[in-house]
Design a protein around this motif. Structure first.
Motif, PDB file in Angstrom:
ATOM      1  N   VAL A 520      60.354 -63.390   0.387  1.00 26.12           N
ATOM      2  CA  VAL A 520      60.529 -62.234   1.256  1.00 26.12           C
ATOM      3  C   VAL A 520      62.012 -61.880   1.284  1.00 26.12           C
ATOM      4  CG1 VAL A 520      60.292 -61.326   3.584  1.00 26.12           C
ATOM      5  CG2 VAL A 520      58.540 -62.859   2.662  1.00 26.12           C
ATOM      6  N   PHE A 521      62.319 -60.606   0.917  1.00 18.35           N
ATOM      7  CA  PHE A 521      63.708 -60.138   0.907  1.00 18.35           C
ATOM      8  C   PHE A 521      63.950 -59.281   2.147  1.00 18.35           C
ATOM      9  CE2 PHE A 521      62.772 -61.095  -3.479  1.00 18.35           C
ATOM     10  CZ  PHE A 521      63.938 -61.694  -3.938  1.00 18.35           C
ATOM     11  N   SER A 522      65.143 -59.408   2.693  1.00 17.40           N
ATOM     12  CA  SER A 522      65.454 -58.687   3.928  1.00 17.40           C
ATOM     13  C   SER A 522      66.884 -58.171   3.886  1.00 17.40           C
ATOM     14  CB  SER A 522      65.259 -59.599   5.137  1.00 17.40           C
ATOM     15  OG  SER A 522      66.087 -60.741   5.032  1.00 17.40           O
ATOM     16  N   ASP A 523      67.149 -57.192   4.745  1.00 15.91           N
ATOM     17  CA  ASP A 523      68.503 -56.689   4.958  1.00 15.91           C
ATOM     18  C   ASP A 523      68.701 -56.525   6.461  1.00 15.91           C
ATOM     19  OD1 ASP A 523      67.081 -54.421   5.608  1.00 15.91           O
ATOM     20  OD2 ASP A 523      67.729 -53.261   3.865  1.00 15.91           O
ATOM     21  N   ALA A 524      69.680 -55.798   6.864  1.00 17.80           N
ATOM     22  CA  ALA A 524      69.974 -55.657   8.288  1.00 17.80           C
ATOM     23  C   ALA A 524      68.835 -55.014   9.052  1.00 17.80           C
ATOM     24  CB  ALA A 524      71.259 -54.850   8.468  1.00 17.80           C
ATOM     25  N   ALA A 525      68.013 -54.189   8.339  1.00 20.12           N
ATOM     26  CA  ALA A 525      66.910 -53.495   9.012  1.00 20.12           C
ATOM     27  C   ALA A 525      65.661 -54.349   9.091  1.00 20.12           C
ATOM     28  CB  ALA A 525      66.607 -52.179   8.289  1.00 20.12           C
ATOM     29  N   GLY A 526      65.635 -55.483   8.391  1.00 15.83           N
ATOM     30  CA  GLY A 526      64.459 -56.345   8.434  1.00 15.83           C
ATOM     31  C   GLY A 526      63.899 -56.624   7.050  1.00 15.83           C
ATOM     32  N   ASN A 527      62.685 -57.203   7.029  1.00 16.70           N
ATOM     33  CA  ASN A 527      62.025 -57.512   5.757  1.00 16.70           C
ATOM     34  C   ASN A 527      61.592 -56.218   5.052  1.00 16.70           C
ATOM     35  OD1 ASN A 527      62.271 -60.246   6.359  1.00 16.70           O
ATOM     36  ND2 ASN A 527      60.256 -60.322   7.352  1.00 16.70           N
ATOM     37  N   PHE A 528      61.900 -56.080   3.761  1.00 15.17           N
ATOM     38  CA  PHE A 528      61.533 -54.842   3.068  1.00 15.17           C
ATOM     39  C   PHE A 528      60.717 -55.069   1.793  1.00 15.17           C
ATOM     40  CE2 PHE A 528      65.716 -55.917   1.284  1.00 15.17           C
ATOM     41  CZ  PHE A 528      65.505 -55.793  -0.087  1.00 15.17           C
ATOM     42  N   ALA A 529      60.615 -56.321   1.310  1.00 12.62           N
ATOM     43  CA  ALA A 529      59.833 -56.540   0.090  1.00 12.62           C
ATOM     44  C   ALA A 529      59.411 -57.991  -0.016  1.00 12.62           C
ATOM     45  CB  ALA A 529      60.643 -56.155  -1.145  1.00 12.62           C
ATOM     46  N   VAL A 530      58.228 -58.186  -0.639  1.00 10.51           N
ATOM     47  CA  VAL A 530      57.712 -59.523  -0.929  1.00 10.51           C
ATOM     48  C   VAL A 530      57.415 -59.596  -2.427  1.00 10.51           C
ATOM     49  CG1 VAL A 530      55.869 -61.190  -0.544  1.00 10.51           C
ATOM     50  CG2 VAL A 530      56.672 -59.771   1.335  1.00 10.51           C
ATOM     51  N   ILE A 531      57.870 -60.661  -3.079  1.00 12.78           N
ATOM     52  CA  ILE A 531      57.493 -60.906  -4.479  1.00 12.78           C
ATOM     53  C   ILE A 531      56.626 -62.152  -4.514  1.00 12.78           C
ATOM     54  CG2 ILE A 531      58.280 -61.431  -6.804  1.00 12.78           C
ATOM     55  CD1 ILE A 531      60.826 -59.958  -6.279  1.00 12.78           C
ATOM     56  N   TYR A 532      55.392 -61.955  -4.975  1.00 14.80           N
ATOM     57  CA  TYR A 532      54.437 -63.051  -5.127  1.00 14.80           C
ATOM     58  C   TYR A 532      54.677 -63.639  -6.516  1.00 14.80           C
ATOM     59  CZ  TYR A 532      49.755 -65.103  -5.905  1.00 14.80           C
ATOM     60  OH  TYR A 532      48.708 -65.933  -6.194  1.00 14.80           O
ATOM     61  N   CYS A 533      55.126 -64.900  -6.582  1.00 17.44           N
ATOM     62  CA  CYS A 533      55.541 -65.530  -7.842  1.00 17.44           C
ATOM     63  C   CYS A 533      54.461 -66.503  -8.330  1.00 17.44           C
ATOM     64  CB  CYS A 533      56.842 -66.294  -7.646  1.00 17.44           C
ATOM     65  SG  CYS A 533      58.209 -65.256  -7.067  1.00 17.44           S
ATOM     66  N   VAL A 534      54.121 -66.396  -9.603  1.00 15.81           N
ATOM     67  CA  VAL A 534      53.066 -67.228 -10.199  1.00 15.81           C
ATOM     68  C   VAL A 534      53.567 -67.787 -11.527  1.00 15.81           C
ATOM     69  CG1 VAL A 534      50.720 -67.302 -11.110  1.00 15.81           C
ATOM     70  CG2 VAL A 534      51.250 -65.830  -9.155  1.00 15.81           C
ATOM     71  N   TYR A 535      53.458 -69.094 -11.697  1.00 19.78           N
ATOM     72  CA  TYR A 535      53.690 -69.713 -13.004  1.00 19.78           C
ATOM     73  C   TYR A 535      52.335 -70.188 -13.511  1.00 19.78           C
ATOM     74  CZ  TYR A 535      55.672 -72.493 -16.764  1.00 19.78           C
ATOM     75  OH  TYR A 535      55.993 -72.991 -18.007  1.00 19.78           O
ATOM     76  N   ASP A 536      51.832 -69.525 -14.586  1.00 17.60           N
ATOM     77  CA  ASP A 536      50.490 -69.826 -15.088  1.00 17.60           C
ATOM     78  C   ASP A 536      50.486 -69.677 -16.609  1.00 17.60           C
ATOM     79  OD1 ASP A 536      47.845 -70.135 -15.693  1.00 17.60           O
ATOM     80  OD2 ASP A 536      47.128 -68.424 -14.512  1.00 17.60           O
ATOM     81  N   PRO A 537      50.506 -70.795 -17.356  1.00 15.03           N
ATOM     82  CA  PRO A 537      50.524 -70.707 -18.826  1.00 15.03           C
ATOM     83  C   PRO A 537      49.304 -69.993 -19.401  1.00 15.03           C
ATOM     84  CG  PRO A 537      51.091 -72.928 -18.096  1.00 15.03           C
ATOM     85  CD  PRO A 537      50.596 -72.187 -16.881  1.00 15.03           C
TER      86      PRO A 537
END
Length: 672
Positions: A520-537
């Motif tokens: 979850v990425f945030s700045d002064a205004a709050g949370n603005f984006a989520v990156i769902y990360c997957v490692y799957d061969p």
């Protein structure tokens, strides 16, 4: 004495009589014979010829033709044309000349008169008969595609088209592909000066006259404002311009135009980005503007717009409700109701979109001809879950608009694909934001399949983050992971942000060992984006095989055919085109998507292909020279074929790969 005197008188009288008789014969001279006129002769002659008459008069003679007929008949005296000629008794040969000027409606008669002494006689009557009018009308040769055949020797012959050998008994107007209306080129040849005297109101021609002996092309064109909805048959009448009572006529027909309907120039799929820019397939670039094409038909046709509505649980469906389709804009050129508008009109249509602030969306534009539109009570008559089968033929285009990229984008998607990585924006339906993340605007998925996949997977941020938090497999319902020694790390570089995944450091994988986490990425205004990360061969980058599709990118394809090869038809296609049935069976067993691409001419029209991906392509067998390809974009492909050599394989394969795996094979064969 008296008797002697009487005797003397008698003798004198007798002598006087002899003298008188002798004087009378000397005064008369030689006796003139009666004229020997030949028997009269009547003869028919042809224009431009001569007639030779042999005579043997027994007196001096004069032969003549009437001055009234001298224009058409004369006596040929050496190189001179004369109306009379004289001669002496004896054999003579008289040559009568006949004018070359042919006439259609009046016989010309000449009486040749021979005069001897005070007597004359008509000895020859010549009759030059009338000329029979002839007129030939031949229609244009139609080729295998239903088009008029142009004359390859037009500069020498002066004729634009090739024409049938035999004269036509009827003229049928046609509307070939790509033409602007009904028409038919015809070639007219006659031995008289002619003019078109009458034609139906629904046909016209710029050229309407011709001279004797000329070859005249008439381009008979339909008169658009007078097209009969249900067709018609009539007569085309031509007259002799020198005698209007003489005419020729030929039947002429025009097909019905009530059901003429054509959609032109639209792509099968019209693509727009989130900024509402249109993807121009010719330049392979996004441009401001709309998809443009045309619709041809009679008054009463109607355009319907539908938008795809996605459901969290269930298949998507189409809606024609105003609030659902508001993002698609369709403008149609108005119907021309003036007298020059035409019964059939081609009107320009543009299709665009509004800017997209959210998820990717899709719509369908359908145009119905007047006859079908009259049966429709509302948009729901055309759709159920999808466009009803009977109306699919009237789909103008499918509109696809990309999702708003949001605050994060892949710097180089193709570079990521080369290291077997993928970054994509998730729709609300794909991964609904829940719990404490419900109000986060943007969600993304980052997939790695190799331990080096991070190397070219740079991300750019349009909204600069000041902090980030890593969550484990359970996302918002899990405690944040400590950044120190975490299997997920985030680094800022000059090229962009790099996210690294090291499964060997993952101490909290999923219940089945999945290496998944969320940032979850945030700045002064709050949370603005989520990156769902997957490692799957084993992940299928870009989607599974079942989603791979190949189709012609636009309509109006000629000279090429594309067929999907399936378990149901592979034997039939192999037998029809000479492919190896075993190759098909083996590839289908490996879950590879198969197509057969057949070229019946060297450069087919509109044969560009729309494919799921042009990421990796190769031609098999190796070294095949007659089969080549050109990627036009990430999803657009042009395949070219020439005639195989005597020792070349009769067909080849264009293989499309994702990563190292073959996902689709296009079997290619030229038959020209």
């Amino acid at each position: 004495m008296k008797r002697y005197f009487s005797h003397m008188v008698t003798t004198l009288l007798a002598g006087a009589c002899l003298v008188a008789a002798s004087c009378s014969k000397s005064d008369e001279g030689p006796k003139i014979p009666e004229p020997n006129f030949p028997d009269a002769v009547s003869q028919s002659v042809e224009a431009g010829g001569t007639y030779t008459l042999n005579i043997e008069p027994n007196q001096d003679w004069e032969i003549s033709v009437p001055t009234a007929t001298y224009q058409w008949f004369w006596i040929q005296d050496g190189s001179q044309k004369v109306s009379s000629k004289i001669g002496s008794a004896g054999k003579a040969q008289i040559v009568i000349g006949i004018s070359e000027q042919e006439e259609f409606d009046q016989n010309r008669v000449c009486e040749v008169t021979l005069k001897m002494g005070s007597q004359s006689k008509v000895i020859l009557t010549l009759t030059r008969g009338t000329l029979e009018r002839s007129l030939s009308i031949r229609t244009c040769v139609i080729d295998a595609d239903g088009e008029f055949t142009y004359n390859p020797d037009s500069e020498t012959s002066g004729l634009s088209y090739l024409y049938q050998t035999d004269p036509a008994t009827n003229i049928g107007l046609l509307w070939p592909e790509g033409r602007m209306g009904f028409m038919m080129p015809v070639l007219v040849e006659g031995n008289f000066n002619w003019a078109v005297n009458k034609m139906p109101a629904w046909v016209t021609s710029r050229v309407t006259v011709g001279n004797a002996g000329e070859r005249v092309e008439l381009l008979l064109m339909g008169n658009a404002p007078a097209y009969p909805l249900d067709g018609d048959e009539d007569k085309l009448v031509l007259i002799d311009t020198d005698n209007h009572e003489k005419s020729f006529e030929i039947g002429i027909t025009i097909p019905a135009c009530r059901d003429i309907f054509k959609i032109s120039d639209f792509e099968t799929v019209s693509k727009f980005n989130a900024k509402a820019e249109y993807y121009n397939t010719k330049t392979s670039s996004w441009v401001p503007g709309s998809a443009m094409g045309s619709i041809m038909g009679i008054d009463g046709s109607k355009i319907y717009v539908f938008s795809e509505i996605k459901q969290q649980y269930g298949e998507p469906y189409l809606s024609g409700d105003a609030e659902d389709i508001a993002w698609i804009t369709v403008t149609e050129e108005p119907w021309d109701a003036t007298s020059e508008g035409g019964v059939v009109q081609t009107r320009k249509v543009t299709i665009g979109t509004a800017e997209n602030p959210g998820d990717a969306r899709k719509g369908v534009v359908v145009a119905l001809p007047a006859s079908e539109a009259a049966k429709i009570t509302g948009p729901d008559d055309i759709i159920d879950q999808d466009v009803r089968e009977q109306y699919k033929q009237y789909i103008v285009t499918t509109v696809e608009q990309e999702a708003s990229p949001g605050s994060i984008q892949a710097a180089d998607p193709e570079g990521m694909a080369e290291v077997f990585a993928e970054f994509k924006k998730l729709s609300k339906m794909e991964w609904p934001m829940e719990g404490s993340w419900a109000n986060i605007p943007d969600g993304y998925k980052l997939t790695y399949t190799k331990d080096y996949s991070w190397e070219e997977s740079y991300l750019t941020f349009s909204r600069e983050y000041t902090d980030y938090t890593v969550y484990g497999f359970d996302g918002p319902y899990d405690e944040p992971l400590a950044k120190e020694n975490c299997w997920i790390t985030v680094e800022k570089t000059a090229k962009g942000v790099i996210i690294k995944m090291d499964p060997s450091k993952n101490t909290k994988p999923g219940s089945e060992g999945e290496n998944e986490a969320s940032i979850v990425f945030s700045d002064a205004a709050g949370n603005f984006a989520v990156i769902y990360c997957v490692y799957d061969p084993d992940a299928q980058i870009g989607g599974g095989d079942e989603n791979y599709e190949v189709k012609f990118a636009s309509s109006g394809v000629s000279g090429a055919a594309l067929e999907a090869i399936t378990a149901d038809n592979y034997q039939q296609i192999a037998a029809q085109y000479g492919f190896d049935e075993g190759d098909f069976r083996e590839s289908l067993g490996m879950n590879i998507v198969l197509y057969a691409l057949i070229y019946t001419q060297a450069a087919p029209a509109n044969a560009e292909l729309e494919v799921t991906s042009t990421q990796n392509i190769m031609v098999m067998p190796w070294g095949l020279e007659w089969l080549t390809y050109e990627p036009l974009s990430s999803t657009r492909l042009l395949i070219s074929m020439t005639k195989p050599g005597a020792t070349d394989p009769a067909y080849g394969m264009v293989q499309l790969l994702k990563g190292e795996d073959i996902k689709c094979i296009i079997y290619c064969k030229p038959t020209f």
